[in-house]
Design an enzyme around this catalytic site. Structure first.
Site, short mmCIF file in Angstrom:
data_model
loop_
_atom_site.label_atom_id
_atom_site.label_comp_id
_atom_site.label_asym_id
_atom_site.label_seq_id
_atom_site.Cartn_x
_atom_site.Cartn_y
_atom_site.Cartn_z
N ASP A 9 25.16 -39.63 -70.20
CA ASP A 9 26.05 -39.94 -69.07
C ASP A 9 27.42 -39.29 -69.19
O ASP A 9 28.41 -39.83 -68.70
CB ASP A 9 26.21 -41.48 -68.90
CG ASP A 9 24.87 -42.18 -68.86
OD1 ASP A 9 23.99 -41.68 -68.15
OD2 ASP A 9 24.71 -43.21 -69.55
N GLY A 56 19.47 -39.42 -65.66
CA GLY A 56 19.95 -39.55 -64.29
C GLY A 56 21.14 -38.64 -64.12
O GLY A 56 22.17 -38.81 -64.77
N HIS A 57 20.98 -37.62 -63.30
CA HIS A 57 22.08 -36.67 -63.08
C HIS A 57 22.53 -36.80 -61.63
O HIS A 57 21.74 -36.69 -60.72
CB HIS A 57 21.60 -35.24 -63.32
CG HIS A 57 21.41 -34.93 -64.77
ND1 HIS A 57 20.89 -33.75 -65.22
CD2 HIS A 57 21.70 -35.64 -65.86
CE1 HIS A 57 20.85 -33.77 -66.54
NE2 HIS A 57 21.33 -34.91 -66.95
N LYS A 66 26.77 -34.21 -67.53
CA LYS A 66 26.08 -32.92 -67.73
C LYS A 66 25.54 -32.35 -66.42
O LYS A 66 25.50 -31.14 -66.26
CB LYS A 66 24.91 -33.08 -68.70
CG LYS A 66 25.31 -33.47 -70.09
CD LYS A 66 24.10 -33.70 -70.96
CE LYS A 66 23.26 -34.87 -70.55
NZ LYS A 66 23.87 -36.19 -70.67
N GLY A 67 25.14 -33.23 -65.50
CA GLY A 67 24.56 -32.78 -64.23
C GLY A 67 25.55 -31.92 -63.46
O GLY A 67 25.22 -30.85 -62.98
N GLN A 121 20.22 -36.98 -71.82
CA GLN A 121 20.70 -37.92 -72.84
C GLN A 121 21.88 -37.32 -73.62
O GLN A 121 22.63 -36.56 -73.05
CB GLN A 121 19.56 -38.36 -73.78
CG GLN A 121 18.53 -39.26 -73.11
CD GLN A 121 17.49 -38.53 -72.32
OE1 GLN A 121 16.93 -37.55 -72.78
NE2 GLN A 121 17.20 -38.98 -71.13
P1 IMP Z 1 14.46 -44.50 -73.54
O1 IMP Z 1 14.84 -43.06 -73.54
O2 IMP Z 1 14.17 -45.04 -72.17
O3 IMP Z 1 13.37 -44.80 -74.53
O4 IMP Z 1 15.75 -45.34 -74.04
C1 IMP Z 1 16.24 -45.25 -75.38
C2 IMP Z 1 17.76 -45.36 -75.41
O5 IMP Z 1 18.34 -44.21 -74.79
C3 IMP Z 1 18.30 -46.56 -74.63
O6 IMP Z 1 19.49 -47.00 -75.27
C4 IMP Z 1 18.67 -45.97 -73.27
O7 IMP Z 1 19.67 -46.73 -72.61
C5 IMP Z 1 19.18 -44.62 -73.70
N1 IMP Z 1 19.05 -43.59 -72.67
C6 IMP Z 1 17.93 -42.92 -72.30
N2 IMP Z 1 18.21 -42.03 -71.33
C7 IMP Z 1 19.53 -42.11 -71.09
C8 IMP Z 1 20.42 -41.40 -70.23
O8 IMP Z 1 20.05 -40.49 -69.48
N3 IMP Z 1 21.73 -41.77 -70.29
C9 IMP Z 1 22.17 -42.72 -71.14
N4 IMP Z 1 21.38 -43.40 -71.97
C10 IMP Z 1 20.06 -43.10 -71.95
#
Ligand code: IMP
Length: 428
Positions: A13, A40-41, A16-17, A224
């Site tokens: 978050d 989510g971008h 990056k998008g 991420q």
């Molecule tokens: P998962 O990727 O859904 O398995 O989540 C694992 C961890 O990564 C959790 O703490 C999520 O909140 C975090 N996470 C996964 N994708 C994102 C993202 O795009 N932004 C922020 N946190 C993320």
């Protein structure tokens, strides 16, 4: 370029998008290399706000070809929904402009159900995943039981593989006390999605390499962030892929010799969603001011899950570490406008753990959980900087802040953003 990698320097978050959207103007190919629709971008173009989870933001530039790389895990049903949504806004998504690696793995209803059941079983130890089935899909991939996108080319065999996977998952779900899935009910949407997605599936590694040889410029769009990397993040409070620089090479399938730019993206304060250590986390009024009310899409609420993000001061220990792990050639600092109005601004410059000073995060979670930030306090500024476009027009305190962040993470800050619009950038 030839190849630029854009990477989140914190816990995701970072913005990056919008950075990828800006760099895509000079790219021929924009490729995602890790994760899935957990990302989510948000990109703003004029009056349109695009919320993208799978499709690289490069799709908004007509000349760009977008690739979902082999390192990704793709939910075909959610991908189609996203393709339809952006098509409705007038963005063309044709097989000439959008490609899915035949080697990418698929997220199936089995993975989504297993993610939910696993989080429930963990109780207070839950990771706080996005519940999109990411972990179970990568588990099947490394366990050599996954289904790859290329298998959608043979619909009958794909249906059989999907049924087998669901039956297998049902054993685990039942053992965990969760509701088993009815294969007949949950597979239909996936088979329909497979039929529609077939024209988009190809060997994208061969495609990208051929284009690189012809001089194409490739932008690798990270999802991420570094601290969520399965190897380099705060394990086990991480995602199940490698969002760091090395992940781009594996997740797209080209060699390191093409990479000439590794751009870290950091937000000028810290946010995290989900569980896990966050040494500079704030509570109360300060956290609320950083988070925003939620009325604006750029406030700190998850794009994928809507969860309020944990907020805190900038952590230079994290940035220093991210610069080291990824080999950043430069840093893009986002959301500087949010710091306007604070009397003073803190930056964690080190950690204190059992009386010892650390310049980098300790490699053991039990130590990291004890980390107390060592803060440096800088004067704030009151001016609204959202209309500033030249560094020389920034308040002196803002310039001091940016310079200090660069010094602390030993990386040149080349660009800052002062708002969500495409033009709200300042090049340093
Ligand atoms: P998962 O990727 O859904 O398995 O989540 C694992 C961890 O990564 C959790 O703490 C999520 O909140 C975090 N996470 C996964 N994708 C994102 C993202 O795009 N932004 C922020 N946190 C993320």
């Amino acid at each position: 370029m030839p190849a630029t990698i854009v990477i989140g320097a914190q816990w995701g978050d970072e913005g990056k998008g919008r950075v990828a959207d800006w760099l895509a103007a000079d790219a021929d190919i924009v490729a995602r290399y890790a994760g899935g629709d957990n990302a989510g971008h948000t990109v703003v173009v004029g009056d349109n706000v695009f919320k993208l989870h799978l499709i690289p933001s490069g799709i908004l530039h007509e000349h760009v070809t977008c690739v979902l790389g082999n390192g990704m895990v793709v939910n075909p049903v959610n991908l189609l929904k996203e393709m339809d949504q952006i098509a409705a806004l007038g963005v063309e998504v044709s097989p000439e402009r959008f490609m899915i690696s035949s080697r990418a793995h698929l997220i199936t209803p089995a993975h989504v159900a297993l993610d939910g059941a696993s989080e429930k079983a963990l109780g207070s130890q839950a990771i706080g995943t996005t519940l999109r089935g990411i972990g179970p899909a990568y588990l099947d991939k490394t366990g050599r039981k996954g289904i790859r996108a290329g298998q959608m080319l043979d619909i009958e065999a794909f249906g059989d593989a999907l049924n087998d996977m669901i039956r297998r998952a049902n054993v685990t779900l039942t053992a965990q006390g969760a509701q088993p899935l009815n294969p007949d009910l949950v597979t239909q949407d996936y088979i329909e999605a497979a039929v529609r997605l077939r024209p988009f599936i190809r060997d994208t590694s061969t495609y990208v390499n051929a284009r690189l040889k012809d001089g194409a410029r490739v932008l690798c769009e990270g999802a991420q962030g570094t601290l969520l990397d399965v190897d380099h993040g705060d394990y086990p409070y991480v995602t199940s892929s490698s969002p760091t620089a090395g992940g781009a090479l594996i997740g797209i399938g080209f060699g390191p010799g093409y990479v000439d730019r590794v751009m870290g993206v950091a937000k000028c304060f810290s946010t995290r969603v989900g569980s896990g250590p966050m040494p500079t986390e704030l509570e109360g009024d300060l956290a609320s001011r950083l988070r925003g009310t939620g009325e604006n899409f750029w406030d700190e609420y998850g794009t994928t899950t809507g969860r309020p993000r944990r907020c805190g001061w900038l952590d230079a220990v994290v940035l220093r570490y991210a610069a080291q792990v990824n080999g950043f050639t430069e840093l893009f600092l986002t959301k500087l406008d949010v710091l306007s109005g604070f009397d003073e601004i803190k930056i964690a410059v080190g950690y204190s753990i059992d009386g010892k000073r650390y310049e980098f995060p300790p490699d053991r979670l039990t130590e990291l959980e004890k980390a107390e930030p060592i803060y440096e306090t800088l004067p704030g500024w009151s001016e609204d900087i959202t209309a500033v476009r030249q560094a020389s027009d920034l308040p002196a305190e803002t310039r001091t802040y940016v310079q200090r962040v660069g010094e602390l993470c030993e990386t040149r800050i080349t660009t800052i953003s002062v708002g969500p619009e495409r033009e709200q950038l300042i090049h340093l």
